[in-house]
Design an enzyme around this catalytic site. Structure first.
Site, short mmCIF file in Angstrom:
data_model
loop_
_atom_site.label_atom_id
_atom_site.label_comp_id
_atom_site.label_asym_id
_atom_site.label_seq_id
_atom_site.Cartn_x
_atom_site.Cartn_y
_atom_site.Cartn_z
N PHE A 123 22.62 -12.22 17.78
CA PHE A 123 23.37 -11.00 18.23
C PHE A 123 22.55 -9.99 18.94
CE2 PHE A 123 25.02 -6.88 16.54
CZ PHE A 123 26.60 -7.05 17.04
N LEU A 125 22.41 -6.50 20.33
CA LEU A 125 23.08 -5.00 20.44
C LEU A 125 22.11 -4.02 20.79
CD1 LEU A 125 25.79 -3.24 20.25
CD2 LEU A 125 25.39 -2.92 18.07
N GLY A 340 -1.33 -5.42 -11.83
CA GLY A 340 -2.23 -5.54 -10.64
C GLY A 340 -1.89 -6.95 -10.08
N GLU A 363 21.33 -3.33 10.61
CA GLU A 363 22.81 -3.48 10.69
C GLU A 363 23.30 -2.12 10.02
OE1 GLU A 363 24.84 -6.89 9.55
OE2 GLU A 363 23.14 -8.29 10.23
N GLY A 364 22.55 -1.02 10.57
CA GLY A 364 23.05 0.44 10.38
C GLY A 364 22.03 0.90 9.20
C1 LIG Z 1 -6.23 -4.01 -5.47
C2 LIG Z 1 -6.65 -3.64 -6.96
C3 LIG Z 1 -8.02 -3.26 -7.17
C4 LIG Z 1 -8.41 -2.98 -8.53
N1 LIG Z 1 -9.71 -2.43 -8.63
C5 LIG Z 1 -10.29 -2.44 -9.76
C6 LIG Z 1 -11.67 -2.12 -10.00
O1 LIG Z 1 -12.44 -1.72 -8.82
N2 LIG Z 1 -12.33 -2.10 -11.20
C7 LIG Z 1 -11.54 -2.48 -12.31
O2 LIG Z 1 -11.94 -2.47 -13.63
N3 LIG Z 1 -10.09 -2.84 -12.28
C8 LIG Z 1 -9.57 -2.89 -10.83
N4 LIG Z 1 -8.27 -3.27 -10.98
C9 LIG Z 1 -7.42 -3.83 -11.97
C10 LIG Z 1 -6.43 -2.69 -12.29
O3 LIG Z 1 -6.97 -1.36 -12.93
C11 LIG Z 1 -5.25 -3.14 -13.46
O4 LIG Z 1 -4.78 -3.91 -12.54
C12 LIG Z 1 -4.33 -2.16 -14.03
O5 LIG Z 1 -5.15 -1.22 -14.84
C13 LIG Z 1 -3.23 -2.87 -14.57
O6 LIG Z 1 -3.61 -3.69 -15.61
P1 LIG Z 1 -2.96 -5.36 -15.49
O7 LIG Z 1 -2.95 -5.46 -14.23
O8 LIG Z 1 -3.61 -6.18 -16.28
O9 LIG Z 1 -1.59 -5.00 -15.89
P2 LIG Z 1 -0.91 -4.95 -17.43
O10 LIG Z 1 -1.88 -4.12 -18.22
O11 LIG Z 1 -0.81 -6.30 -17.87
O12 LIG Z 1 0.24 -4.07 -17.06
C14 LIG Z 1 1.67 -4.85 -16.91
C15 LIG Z 1 2.56 -3.91 -17.15
O13 LIG Z 1 2.84 -3.28 -18.46
C16 LIG Z 1 2.76 -2.21 -18.57
N5 LIG Z 1 2.06 -1.98 -20.14
C17 LIG Z 1 0.89 -2.31 -20.41
N6 LIG Z 1 0.78 -1.87 -21.59
C18 LIG Z 1 1.76 -1.12 -21.87
C19 LIG Z 1 2.09 -0.09 -23.02
N7 LIG Z 1 1.28 -0.06 -24.23
N8 LIG Z 1 3.25 0.82 -22.94
C20 LIG Z 1 4.17 0.64 -21.82
N9 LIG Z 1 3.84 -0.06 -20.69
C21 LIG Z 1 2.76 -0.99 -20.90
C22 LIG Z 1 2.11 -1.84 -17.30
O14 LIG Z 1 2.30 -0.13 -17.19
C23 LIG Z 1 2.54 -2.52 -16.22
O15 LIG Z 1 3.70 -2.10 -15.81
C24 LIG Z 1 -7.72 -3.23 -9.41
C25 LIG Z 1 -6.25 -3.88 -9.60
C26 LIG Z 1 -6.04 -4.20 -8.07
C27 LIG Z 1 -4.67 -4.67 -8.12
C1 LIG Z 2 13.57 -7.10 11.66
C2 LIG Z 2 14.74 -6.35 12.57
C3 LIG Z 2 15.83 -7.24 12.86
C4 LIG Z 2 16.75 -6.80 13.58
N1 LIG Z 2 17.73 -7.63 14.09
C5 LIG Z 2 18.74 -7.06 14.92
C6 LIG Z 2 19.45 -7.83 15.45
O1 LIG Z 2 19.51 -9.22 15.18
N2 LIG Z 2 20.42 -7.72 16.40
C7 LIG Z 2 20.42 -6.25 16.92
O2 LIG Z 2 21.09 -5.81 17.58
N3 LIG Z 2 19.55 -5.59 16.11
C8 LIG Z 2 18.55 -5.70 15.33
N4 LIG Z 2 17.79 -5.03 14.79
C9 LIG Z 2 17.98 -3.41 14.90
C10 LIG Z 2 18.37 -2.60 14.06
O3 LIG Z 2 19.58 -2.69 13.75
C11 LIG Z 2 18.05 -1.19 14.15
O4 LIG Z 2 16.45 -1.17 14.14
C12 LIG Z 2 18.56 -0.05 13.55
O5 LIG Z 2 19.79 0.02 13.72
C13 LIG Z 2 17.98 1.27 13.54
O6 LIG Z 2 17.75 1.77 15.04
P1 LIG Z 2 16.22 2.20 15.59
O7 LIG Z 2 15.25 1.16 15.08
O8 LIG Z 2 16.66 2.39 17.17
O9 LIG Z 2 16.14 3.49 14.76
P2 LIG Z 2 16.64 4.98 15.13
O10 LIG Z 2 18.21 4.77 15.31
O11 LIG Z 2 15.68 5.47 16.00
O12 LIG Z 2 16.44 5.72 13.64
C14 LIG Z 2 15.22 6.39 13.36
C15 LIG Z 2 15.71 7.10 12.01
O13 LIG Z 2 16.52 8.20 12.51
C16 LIG Z 2 17.69 8.16 11.34
N5 LIG Z 2 18.97 8.41 12.27
C17 LIG Z 2 19.16 8.19 13.60
N6 LIG Z 2 20.56 8.64 14.10
C18 LIG Z 2 20.84 9.46 13.00
C19 LIG Z 2 21.95 10.32 12.54
N7 LIG Z 2 23.03 10.46 13.47
N8 LIG Z 2 21.93 10.83 11.30
C20 LIG Z 2 20.91 10.66 10.29
N9 LIG Z 2 19.93 9.82 10.80
C21 LIG Z 2 19.72 9.36 11.82
C22 LIG Z 2 17.89 6.58 11.17
O14 LIG Z 2 18.71 6.49 9.96
C23 LIG Z 2 16.40 6.58 11.04
O15 LIG Z 2 16.02 6.90 9.72
C24 LIG Z 2 16.81 -5.35 13.95
C25 LIG Z 2 15.78 -4.44 13.48
C26 LIG Z 2 14.65 -5.17 12.93
C27 LIG Z 2 13.55 -4.26 12.40
#
Ligand SMILES: Cc1cc2nc3c(=O)[nH]c(=O)nc-3n(C[C@H](O)[C@H](O)[C@H](O)COP(=O)(O)OP(=O)(O)OC[C@H]3O[C@@H](n4cnc5c(N)ncnc54)[C@H](O)[C@@H]3O)c2cc1C
Ligand SMILES: Cc1cc2nc3c(=O)[nH]c(=O)nc-3n(C[C@H](O)[C@H](O)[C@H](O)COP(=O)(O)OP(=O)(O)OC[C@H]3O[C@@H](n4cnc5c(N)ncnc54)[C@H](O)[C@@H]3O)c2cc1C
Lengths: 381, 259
Positions: A123, A125, A340, A363-364
């Site tokens: 489609f 448009l 993480g 689609e809007g």
């Molecule tokens: C891209 C990336 C880079 C990182 N870099 C480093 C780094 O350089 N060094 C390093 O040491 N670590 C690093 N980390 C680890 C990061 O700090 C941990 O992922 C983070 O502390 C969360 O621990 P987890 O992933 O084990 O999640 P979990 O501890 O398993 O948590 C899972 C969910 O449970 C929730 N939760 C856990 N305990 C509780 C509680 N008591 N109460 C309520 N909610 C709880 C958490 O908020 C979370 O929503 C990195 C992680 C990523 C993804």
């Molecule tokens: C992965 C992908 C698949 C798609 N597939 C299709 C497809 O199959 N066929 C097709 O025809 N199109 C397709 N589209 C297009 C899609 O429908 C448009 O991207 C979408 O309608 C937004 O238009 P735009 O990207 O030009 O954004 P813009 O219209 O430029 O909008 C930019 C920003 O301004 C806001 N804005 C614009 N006008 C107003 C207003 N009057 N009031 C308040 N806010 C406003 C928007 O909400 C948005 O936040 C696809 C787009 C993507 C990214």
């Protein structure tokens, strides 16, 4: 009020779930990373009947209803949002309007092979300057004897590279503005119909999003869908149906991320207990579940109205607005629950998070849905 | 060629089965019901025989409560032509012998050339019905088949059945009874068209009296269902890897006597 699925609807839902889990799940992560179109599984979707769910059997479809359609879409999107949009566009934005507005000859040529999944449709448009402002069409279709000559550019066409035919919207009479817009069924391979570019995207990476260019592309007059000047109406009414599909896609994305989060919260331990025992994690899960269910009810209502032949446009907009905003929030929290590990590709919820974003745009946009809903409330145009 | 396939509706393999309050049956609450997987192989094979021969009829039959109709409809959606539901309170407590007698009676009425079963139902795993039915009918029977080819003149079928270390190959005159083993085929999904068309196909309810059968008390009565005793918790060996490995070997040898 009765909230009960028919036996057929339940069977279609179960079939979609089984197909998605067995055949799509094993390939979904890799397709996303490689941005590869899933030819094999889409072919299977066609054979099973998912590409023409609500199209009558006489035209190659499954003869089911819009509720069955959203149930199937949700199950597919739970596993892979790319498969869901491929399916949604073919059903809602291509087959639906060809069925509704096509002549018998057009249906035979442009519907049957597409509803049965031998070919897929798309489609077109949107244009570079006509996204939200969709009626600002610059593509021209000028009558020339028994043909129209198309010139212009279409942006972001889902299924654009893979489709065998496109529903293309173009201006036949610029002086009449949106009332001078017409719709055409254009076959791939028609001279002057070019696909110069496929986009590299944040999400739904296994779905192709293409640019079309028309350069003196001659389309037979019998390929015009509906009468001259009806094109914008056809596009807008297709989008009403399409929005139910995108709402179902958003719902599925959220539900898939949620299911993974619940399973993770039962397994992952922190501070000596499964993280699901921590109240703040429970809070997230409870909010996710409630929002998902609310969206599901909106989607089912819009689909039920459509199936009953009643007006459903504003309900479709509400469902799409709510479900897509919900999906963004739920997938953000799904990563949060995973800590993480949620940020790491292997755990897959990051794919759901990236996929959710598009549902607020195509689609809007969410802003445009609010515009549609407010206009309906206030009775303005 | 007319083919009858007997199927049973069973709890989904993913179900956590709970023992019911009377401790003689399972608690049906929250169970998702499916067609027993071996029976799906049987349905698939029957459909393939029909498709290969280009004509014929596939009739599915089940004995079970009202909900078992869902299983029949699944088979109809896969492509079976019609269904028979042995649906009568008289069969509520039926054991495998009573089920076999009822199935044999309805098969005799239908008069098919080929009857397919799954090798066993995955709920109670009795695996008795196909052979009992063959015995009632006085027809030959091959169990756990992995391959079949019906002769062009429909007088016999060549089957390969699984035996220790290989396949045993038979020629069996028709009519006969076959039971399907995993590996016979890959069952198809029902298509959406199949699902939508299933409602238009016949499901005939049959009562015990229609088969000339009376209330048939079970010969086999369930005394009780017992859950497995909970598994003792595992033991985690801590400490230095080398010492832990030594302790693991000692424990496997002396405590578990496994090595
Ligand atoms: C891209 C990336 C880079 C990182 N870099 C480093 C780094 O350089 N060094 C390093 O040491 N670590 C690093 N980390 C680890 C990061 O700090 C941990 O992922 C983070 O502390 C969360 O621990 P987890 O992933 O084990 O999640 P979990 O501890 O398993 O948590 C899972 C969910 O449970 C929730 N939760 C856990 N305990 C509780 C509680 N008591 N109460 C309520 N909610 C709880 C958490 O908020 C979370 O929503 C990195 C992680 C990523 C993804
Ligand atoms: C992965 C992908 C698949 C798609 N597939 C299709 C497809 O199959 N066929 C097709 O025809 N199109 C397709 N589209 C297009 C899609 O429908 C448009 O991207 C979408 O309608 C937004 O238009 P735009 O990207 O030009 O954004 P813009 O219209 O430029 O909008 C930019 C920003 O301004 C806001 N804005 C614009 N006008 C107003 C207003 N009057 N009031 C308040 N806010 C406003 C928007 O909400 C948005 O936040 C696809 C787009 C993507 C990214």
């Amino acid at each position: 009020m009765k909230l009960e699925l028919t036996e057929e609807q339940q069977m279609i839902q179960a079939l979609a779930r089984e197909f998605a889990e067995k055949e799509v799940q094993p390939v979904a992560g890799r397709l996303d990373q490689e941005a590869r179109f899933p030819h094999e599984t889409v072919k299977r979707m066609g054979e099973l009947g998912f590409l023409g769910i609500a199209v009558p059997e006489a035209y190659g479809g499954a003869g089911a209803d819009p509720v069955a359609y959203v149930l199937a879409l949700e199950e597919i999107a739970k596993v892979c949002a790319s498969h869901a949009v491929i399916m949604s566009v073919n059903n809602s934005l291509y087959c639906d309007p060809v069925l509704k507005y096509g002549t018998e000859d057009q249906r035979r040529k442009f519907l049957t092979p597409f509803a049965s999944g031998q070919k897929i449709g798309c489609f077109a448009l949107t244009e570079p300057q006509a996204g939200s402002d969709a009626s600002n069409q610059h593509t021209l279709a000028v009558p020339d004897g028994s043909r129209y000559v198309l010139n212009g550019r279409k942006a972001f066409v889902t299924n654009g590279r893979e489709a065998a035919a496109a529903l293309v919207v173009a201006q036949t009479d610029a002086a009449k503005g949106r009332h001078g817009i017409s719709a055409f069924l254009v076959e791939k391979g028609t001279p002057g119909f070019l696909v110069p570019k496929v986009e590299d995207k944040l999400g739904i990476r296994a779905s192709d999003t293409a640019e079309f260019v028309f350069e003196d592309c001659r389309v037979p007059a019998e390929n015009r869908l509906g009468s001259e000047g009806m094109g914008f109406k056809i596009a807008m009414s297709s989008l009403d149906g399409g929005r139910i599909g995108i709402a179902a896609q958003a719902l599925g994305i959220a539900a898939g991320a949620f299911e993974r989060s619940v399973a993770y919260a039962k397994e992952r331990k922190a501070f000596g207990v499964p993280i699901g025992q921590h109240q703040m994690v429970q809070w997230m899960l409870a909010d996710m579940a409630t929002a998902i269910d609310a969206a599901r009810l909106l989607v089912w209502r819009a689909a039920t109205l459509k199936g009953a032949g009643q007006p459903f446009g504003v309900e479709a907009s509400m469902a799409k607005l709510f479900a897509s905003e919900m999906a963004m929030k739920v997938t953000t929290d799904a990563i949060q629950v995973h800590g993480g590990y949620g940020y790491i590709k292997e755990f897959q919820v990051e794919r759901y998070f990236r996929d959710a974003k598009i549902t607020q745009i195509y689609e809007g946009t969410s802003q445009i849905q609010k515009l549609v809903i407010a206009r309906h409330l206030l009775g303005t145009q | 060629m007319k083919i009858v396939v007997a199927v049973k509706q069973v709890p989904d393999t993913a179900t956590q089965v709970k023992i019911g309050a009377d401790s003689k049956g399972i608690d049906p609450a929250g169970i998702t019901w499916i067609v027993s997987p071996y029976d799906e192989f049987a349905v698939e094979e029957a459909l393939r025989v029909k498709e290969k021969r280009g004509d014929g009829e596939v009739v599915v039959v089940t004995l079970g409560p009202e909900r078992a109709k869902e299983a029949l409809r699944t088979c109809l959606a896969m492509g079976a032509d019609r269904a028979i539901h042995l649906n009568d309170p008289a069969w509520e407590a039926a054991d495998s012998l009573a089920v076999s007698r009822a199935l044999a009676a309805v098969i005799r009425q239908e008069g098919p050339q080929l009857v397919f079963f799954g090798r066993q139902a995955i709920d109670d795993d009795m695996g008795a019905v196909s052979t009992q039915v063959a015995e009632f009918l006085g027809w030959p029977c091959a169990s756990w088949i992995m391959e079949e080819t019906v002769a062009a003149d429909a007088s016999s079928v060549r089957v390969a059945r699984q035996v220790e270390g290989g396949l045993e190959i038979f020629d069996i005159p028709l009519p006969c009874v076959l039971s399907a083993q995993k590996g016979l085929n890959e069952p198809r999904y029902p298509t959406l068209k199949g699902i939508m068309g299933a409602k238009k196909k016949e499901i005939r309810d049959v009562k015990a009296a229609d088969l000339g059968l009376g209330a048939d008390g079970p010969r086999l009565s369930v005394v009780a269902l017992e859950g497995l005793p909970p598994r003792p918790p595992g033991r985690i060996l801590s400490g230095e890897p080398a010492a832990a490995a030594k302790e693991l070997v000692r424990s496997l040898r002396e405590d578990a006597k496994a090595i």
